[in-house]
Design a protein around this motif. Sequence first.
Motif, PDB file in Angstrom:
ATOM      1  N   ARG A  80     -60.600  -9.367   8.411  1.00 17.49           N
ATOM      2  CA  ARG A  80     -60.227  -9.590   9.873  1.00 17.49           C
ATOM      3  C   ARG A  80     -58.787  -9.830  10.184  1.00 17.49           C
ATOM      4  NH1 ARG A  80     -63.555 -12.758  14.658  1.00 17.49           N
ATOM      5  NH2 ARG A  80     -62.202 -11.910  16.246  1.00 17.49           N
ATOM      6  N   ALA A  81     -58.441 -10.902   9.433  1.00 20.10           N
ATOM      7  CA  ALA A  81     -57.191 -11.604   9.379  1.00 20.10           C
ATOM      8  C   ALA A  81     -56.054 -10.329   8.953  1.00 20.10           C
ATOM      9  CB  ALA A  81     -56.831 -12.661   8.762  1.00 20.10           C
ATOM     10  N   ALA A  82     -56.669  -9.597   7.848  1.00 20.06           N
ATOM     11  CA  ALA A  82     -55.712  -8.292   7.169  1.00 20.06           C
ATOM     12  C   ALA A  82     -55.569  -7.568   8.328  1.00 20.06           C
ATOM     13  CB  ALA A  82     -56.074  -8.118   6.067  1.00 20.06           C
ATOM     14  N   LEU A  83     -56.481  -7.146   9.150  1.00 16.70           N
ATOM     15  CA  LEU A  83     -56.526  -6.125  10.204  1.00 16.70           C
ATOM     16  C   LEU A  83     -55.657  -6.435  11.313  1.00 16.70           C
ATOM     17  CD1 LEU A  83     -60.103  -4.696   9.993  1.00 16.70           C
ATOM     18  CD2 LEU A  83     -58.237  -3.345   9.735  1.00 16.70           C
ATOM     19  N   LEU A  84     -55.827  -7.554  11.587  1.00 15.48           N
ATOM     20  CA  LEU A  84     -54.909  -8.264  12.519  1.00 15.48           C
ATOM     21  C   LEU A  84     -53.310  -8.191  12.347  1.00 15.48           C
ATOM     22  CD1 LEU A  84     -54.748  -9.429  15.458  1.00 15.48           C
ATOM     23  CD2 LEU A  84     -55.117 -11.825  14.210  1.00 15.48           C
ATOM     24  N   ILE A 125     -52.336  -6.057  10.105  1.00 14.10           N
ATOM     25  CA  ILE A 125     -51.786  -4.368  10.075  1.00 14.10           C
ATOM     26  C   ILE A 125     -51.571  -4.146  11.571  1.00 14.10           C
ATOM     27  CG2 ILE A 125     -52.495  -2.149   9.839  1.00 14.10           C
ATOM     28  CD1 ILE A 125     -53.891  -3.579   7.074  1.00 14.10           C
ATOM     29  N   TRP A 126     -52.504  -4.428  12.631  1.00 15.88           N
ATOM     30  CA  TRP A 126     -52.455  -3.871  14.037  1.00 15.88           C
ATOM     31  C   TRP A 126     -51.159  -4.582  14.631  1.00 15.88           C
ATOM     32  CZ3 TRP A 126     -54.237   0.285  15.791  1.00 15.88           C
ATOM     33  CH2 TRP A 126     -55.308   1.163  15.044  1.00 15.88           C
ATOM     34  N   SER A 127     -51.051  -5.794  14.360  1.00 20.34           N
ATOM     35  CA  SER A 127     -49.723  -6.458  14.918  1.00 20.34           C
ATOM     36  C   SER A 127     -48.382  -5.793  14.581  1.00 20.34           C
ATOM     37  CB  SER A 127     -49.656  -7.782  14.822  1.00 20.34           C
ATOM     38  OG  SER A 127     -49.545  -8.135  13.536  1.00 20.34           O
ATOM     39  N   SER A 128     -48.538  -5.403  13.102  1.00 18.32           N
ATOM     40  CA  SER A 128     -47.328  -4.907  12.672  1.00 18.32           C
ATOM     41  C   SER A 128     -47.029  -3.280  12.918  1.00 18.32           C
ATOM     42  CB  SER A 128     -47.452  -4.720  11.008  1.00 18.32           C
ATOM     43  OG  SER A 128     -47.159  -5.969  10.580  1.00 18.32           O
ATOM     44  N   LEU A 129     -48.134  -2.813  13.213  1.00 22.13           N
ATOM     45  CA  LEU A 129     -48.261  -1.358  13.875  1.00 22.13           C
ATOM     46  C   LEU A 129     -47.530  -1.606  15.261  1.00 22.13           C
ATOM     47  CD1 LEU A 129     -48.823   1.741  13.299  1.00 22.13           C
ATOM     48  CD2 LEU A 129     -50.984   1.347  14.266  1.00 22.13           C
ATOM     49  N   LEU A 130     -48.288  -2.442  15.961  1.00 23.89           N
ATOM     50  CA  LEU A 130     -47.666  -2.515  17.461  1.00 23.89           C
ATOM     51  C   LEU A 130     -46.111  -3.036  17.538  1.00 23.89           C
ATOM     52  CD1 LEU A 130     -48.473  -2.597  20.391  1.00 23.89           C
ATOM     53  CD2 LEU A 130     -48.850  -5.115  20.102  1.00 23.89           C
ATOM     54  N   MET A 180     -37.328  -0.362   8.901  1.00 21.64           N
ATOM     55  CA  MET A 180     -38.026  -1.700   8.202  1.00 21.64           C
ATOM     56  C   MET A 180     -39.208  -1.999   8.330  1.00 21.64           C
ATOM     57  SD  MET A 180     -36.754  -5.708   8.181  1.00 21.64           S
ATOM     58  CE  MET A 180     -37.405  -5.818  10.037  1.00 21.64           C
ATOM     59  N   MET A 181     -39.921  -1.808   9.645  1.00 17.70           N
ATOM     60  CA  MET A 181     -41.220  -1.900   9.964  1.00 17.70           C
ATOM     61  C   MET A 181     -42.159  -1.047   9.452  1.00 17.70           C
ATOM     62  SD  MET A 181     -41.404  -4.918  11.351  1.00 17.70           S
ATOM     63  CE  MET A 181     -43.159  -4.655  11.740  1.00 17.70           C
ATOM     64  N   VAL A 182     -41.867   0.291   9.358  1.00 11.84           N
ATOM     65  CA  VAL A 182     -42.591   1.361   8.626  1.00 11.84           C
ATOM     66  C   VAL A 182     -43.166   1.194   7.368  1.00 11.84           C
ATOM     67  CG1 VAL A 182     -42.961   3.765   8.108  1.00 11.84           C
ATOM     68  CG2 VAL A 182     -41.935   3.000  10.395  1.00 11.84           C
ATOM     69  N   PRO A 183     -42.036   0.830   6.429  1.00 14.49           N
ATOM     70  CA  PRO A 183     -42.671   0.290   5.075  1.00 14.49           C
ATOM     71  C   PRO A 183     -43.583  -0.820   4.921  1.00 14.49           C
ATOM     72  CG  PRO A 183     -40.455   0.872   4.813  1.00 14.49           C
ATOM     73  CD  PRO A 183     -40.744   0.929   6.590  1.00 14.49           C
ATOM     74  N   MET A 184     -43.194  -1.860   5.736  1.00 13.25           N
ATOM     75  CA  MET A 184     -43.984  -3.034   5.898  1.00 13.25           C
ATOM     76  C   MET A 184     -45.399  -2.763   6.286  1.00 13.25           C
ATOM     77  SD  MET A 184     -41.100  -5.985   7.036  1.00 13.25           S
ATOM     78  CE  MET A 184     -42.390  -6.866   7.675  1.00 13.25           C
ATOM     79  N   THR A 185     -45.642  -1.822   7.215  1.00 13.23           N
ATOM     80  CA  THR A 185     -46.770  -1.799   7.783  1.00 13.23           C
ATOM     81  C   THR A 185     -47.609  -1.029   6.780  1.00 13.23           C
ATOM     82  OG1 THR A 185     -46.178  -1.852  10.055  1.00 13.23           O
ATOM     83  CG2 THR A 185     -48.200  -0.675   9.604  1.00 13.23           C
ATOM     84  N   LEU A 186     -46.834  -0.006   6.177  1.00 10.87           N
ATOM     85  CA  LEU A 186     -47.638   0.731   4.983  1.00 10.87           C
ATOM     86  C   LEU A 186     -48.148  -0.131   3.672  1.00 10.87           C
ATOM     87  CD1 LEU A 186     -48.418   3.537   3.952  1.00 10.87           C
ATOM     88  CD2 LEU A 186     -45.885   3.848   2.899  1.00 10.87           C
ATOM     89  N   TRP A 187     -47.211  -0.878   3.578  1.00 10.90           N
ATOM     90  CA  TRP A 187     -47.557  -1.984   2.371  1.00 10.90           C
ATOM     91  C   TRP A 187     -48.698  -2.817   2.640  1.00 10.90           C
ATOM     92  CZ3 TRP A 187     -44.457  -7.033   2.213  1.00 10.90           C
ATOM     93  CH2 TRP A 187     -44.874  -8.023   1.261  1.00 10.90           C
ATOM     94  N   TYR A 188     -48.712  -3.244   3.924  1.00  8.64           N
ATOM     95  CA  TYR A 188     -50.069  -4.242   4.432  1.00  8.64           C
ATOM     96  C   TYR A 188     -51.358  -3.270   4.087  1.00  8.64           C
ATOM     97  CZ  TYR A 188     -46.701  -7.516   5.971  1.00  8.64           C
ATOM     98  OH  TYR A 188     -45.615  -8.718   6.242  1.00  8.64           O
TER      99      TYR A 188
END
Length: 99
Positions: free
Chosen positions: A22-26, A28-33, A64-72
């Motif tokens: 759940r924390a990982a999903l949070l 990922i979703w915050s990174s996507l936002l 910068m944010m696209v690869p980070m979100t993909l990494w997560y």
Amino acid sequence: MQKDSNMPLWVFLAFSSIETRRAALLLIWSSLLFTVYCIPWVIYYENPWVARLFLIDDWEWFAMMVPMTLWYWLSMKWVDKNRGWNVAMVENVKIRRTE
């Protein structure tokens, strides 16, 4: 999250302080936002409200944010497939009981 011998370093670095899915999903979703926020909306809309709300006016943060979100996301998929999230919770309970 505790590092196992078969866990890749890139997965450990992504979730070193995250114990649950759940924390990982949070994360990922915050990174996507934030990735969507980093799109330079000011270039496309001449509205002064858009200029006040969206302060980013170039593609650097988005790039910068696209690869980070993909990494997560890839790290979460690795944990789902190879280890599971309950292992971390069981290890935490064992550590707390021995203290």
